[in-house]
Design an enzyme around this catalytic site. Structure first.
Site, PDB file in Angstrom:
ATOM      1  N   LYS A 124      38.416  44.997  41.729  1.00 48.58           N
ATOM      2  CA  LYS A 124      37.756  45.945  41.666  1.00 48.58           C
ATOM      3  C   LYS A 124      37.615  46.971  42.419  1.00 48.58           C
ATOM      4  O   LYS A 124      38.070  47.329  43.673  1.00 48.58           O
ATOM      5  CB  LYS A 124      36.079  45.308  42.671  1.00 48.58           C
ATOM      6  N   SER A 149      27.323  42.648  42.508  1.00 54.69           N
ATOM      7  CA  SER A 149      27.981  44.077  41.998  1.00 54.69           C
ATOM      8  C   SER A 149      29.058  43.603  41.447  1.00 54.69           C
ATOM      9  O   SER A 149      29.997  45.358  40.339  1.00 54.69           O
ATOM     10  CB  SER A 149      28.252  44.903  43.288  1.00 54.69           C
ATOM     11  N   SER A 174      27.721  38.160  44.497  1.00 55.81           N
ATOM     12  CA  SER A 174      28.314  39.402  42.936  1.00 55.81           C
ATOM     13  C   SER A 174      29.416  39.106  42.814  1.00 55.81           C
ATOM     14  O   SER A 174      30.009  39.393  41.734  1.00 55.81           O
ATOM     15  CB  SER A 174      28.729  41.191  44.417  1.00 55.81           C
TER      16      SER A 174
END
Length: 485
Positions: free
Chosen positions: A78, A153, A177
């Site tokens: 990420k 996310s 997330s």
């Protein structure tokens, strides 16, 4: 089976037997990214040249008999993890050209065990979102249906697994997330106990809630990766100094004799019919495997979303104050003095959702409202923690849905922030309590979208939820289903 379709543990075996090279594996994934990512948008940065150099070096180490658990395995991160010499944006215009001067501890540990970095993954800006639509680089699309969101996310981290662009990824989980996008994309997502994995070098959203975890194709890989990244780090003041067990060794123990709690507040009216059916089928599977079930209560669940959005936004207001165009971050041009520079830089650099949360947090911390909102929210957080502590007195783990519905359509909830926030109602309490949770594939909806099952454990109870997840995975094989790209 193509190389890009396999798991870490399968690739490990082939690498050690010299049946395949890391360069071949890495090229397989790079080709897959090139052929699929134009329609998915999972990657912000692809580190092709460095990945091939690192893969070649890994092959040399394997030839010399020096093979660590991740030697030659290509992974992606990420874009919230600092990576020395590689652009780290947190999906924000504010950090569009930021090159990190050092590595996050989680990546340092993976790299020390031989992992090869394929690139950095899309996300909601500064990890603020539930759909991966709040990115300065455009939304990520769900590989199962490109009209739908992948979750957020860590949407890029989940979509990359579902699109077979990476064998494993790292995400962060502040209010769901990791688990929610894993559920929406049909992969495994593990949120460890707060303090189990170092947050050093992770761009902060809400420091008392953020936690780093793996996203993988199966539970074995999640256990393997957690064993690599977990452990005390003196650079992170919230890191807990306790031994790291062999998580893979516990997988075969099964669930026979375990007591699983069903929180009545999570099985509510309004739960999507396909999600409800998947949960009922999962419960039936666990009964066949020898687990026992009892109903438990987590009475303060209804207050979790409001509590979270006071605490998280307050911490975000503080953490994001550093981005003002002076020290680093986007700097506005043609401004009239220092104050104007800061105002314009933040106005131009932050997206709408980030601005909304900064304003909410600043308001909650302001004079006259601090006691009424922030302090009260912290008190309710304690009550939520106590709810879980009480539940774990009588059960070994909890079983719940991950999300009330399968993945919704892109744009469906962008005009209604409250509806977007409520999509995390089953994941947020876990972060407030600081316990561990895992999402595992548990079904496919009537319109062909994945549904995840959430298992929750005591603090530092990752072994228990991993063994329960593994038993379910082996009994059902939902994890073998793949998106048709």
């Amino acid at each position: 089976m193509e190389l890009y379709e396999q798991t870490i543990h399968n690739l490990q075996t082939q690498l050690q037997a010299r049946q395949v090279s890391s360069v071949e594996i890495t090229n397989s994934f790079l080709d897959r990214i090139e052929s699929t990512d134009q329609s998915i948008n999972a990657f912000i940065t692809v580190t092709k040249e460095q990945a091939l150099l690192d893969a070649a070096a890994a092959d040399q180490r394997i030839a010399a008999g020096n093979c660590a658990p991740l030697t030659g395995i290509p992974v992606a991160l990420k874009d919230i993890f600092l990576t020395e010499g590689v652009r780290t944006t947190s999906a924000s215009k504010m950090l569009d050209n930021f090159i990190a001067p050092y590595d996050a501890t989680a990546w340092t540990r993976m790299k020390s065990q031989g992992a090869v970095l394929l690139g950095k993954l899309n996300q909601d800006e500064f990890a603020m979102g539930s759909s991966c639509e709040n990115s300065a680089f455009g939304p990520t699309r769900n590989p199962w249906n490109k009209d739908h969101i992948p979750g957020g996310s860590s949407g890029g981290s989940a979509a990359a697994i579902a699109a077979q662009q990476a064998v494993a990824t790292l995400g962060t989980d502040t209010g769901g997330s990791i688990r929610q996008p894993a559920s929406h994309c049909g992969c495994v997502g593990l949120k460890p106990t707060y303090g189990r994995v170092s947050r050093y070098g992770v761009i902060a959203y809400a420091s008392s809630l953020d936690q780093v975890g793996p996203m993988t194709r199966d539970v074995t890989d999640a256990a393997l990766l957690l064993g690599v990244i977990a452990g005390y780090d003196p650079k992170d003041s919230t890191s807990v100094d306790c031994p790291v067990p062999d998580y893979t060794a516990a997988l075969q123990q099964g669930v026979k004799g375990l007591t699983i709690g069903l929180p009545k507040e999570y099985f509510i009216d309004g739960l999507d019919a396909d999600v409800q059916q998947a949960m009922e089928q999962a419960i039936a599977v666990y009964r066949q495997l020898g687990a026992e079930f009892v109903e438990v209560s987590l009475p303060h669940t209804n207050y979790a979303v409001a509590t979270y959005y006071l605490i998280a936004t307050a911490e975000a207001s503080s953490n994001l104050a550093r981005y003002e165009g002076v020290r680093f971050g986007h700097r506005a041009k043609d401004t009239a003095g220092l104050i104007d520079l800061m105002m314009q830089s933040r106005s131009e650099g932050f997206g709408a959702e980030v601005k909304r949360r900064i304003m909410l947090g600043t308001y909650a911390l302001s004079s006259g409202y601090y006691d009424a909102y922030y302090i009260k929210a912290q008190k309710v957080r304690t009550l939520i923690q106590q709810d879980f502590n009480e539940a774990f007195r009588s059960v070994d783990l909890l079983l719940t849905p991950v999300a009330p519905t399968p993945a919704f359509r892109i744009g469906e909830k962008t005009a209604d922030p409250l509806q977007m926030y409520l999509s995390d109602i089953f994941t947020i309490p876990v972060n407030l309590a600081g316990i561990c949770g895992i999402s595992v594939p548990a079904g496919i909806s009537s319109n062909g979208l994945p549904i995840g099952l959430q298992l929750l454990g005591r603090p530092f109870g990752e072994e228990t939820i991993l063994r329960a997840a593994f038993d379910f995975e082996q009994a059902t094989q939902w994890h073998t289903k793949k998106a048709a790209l």
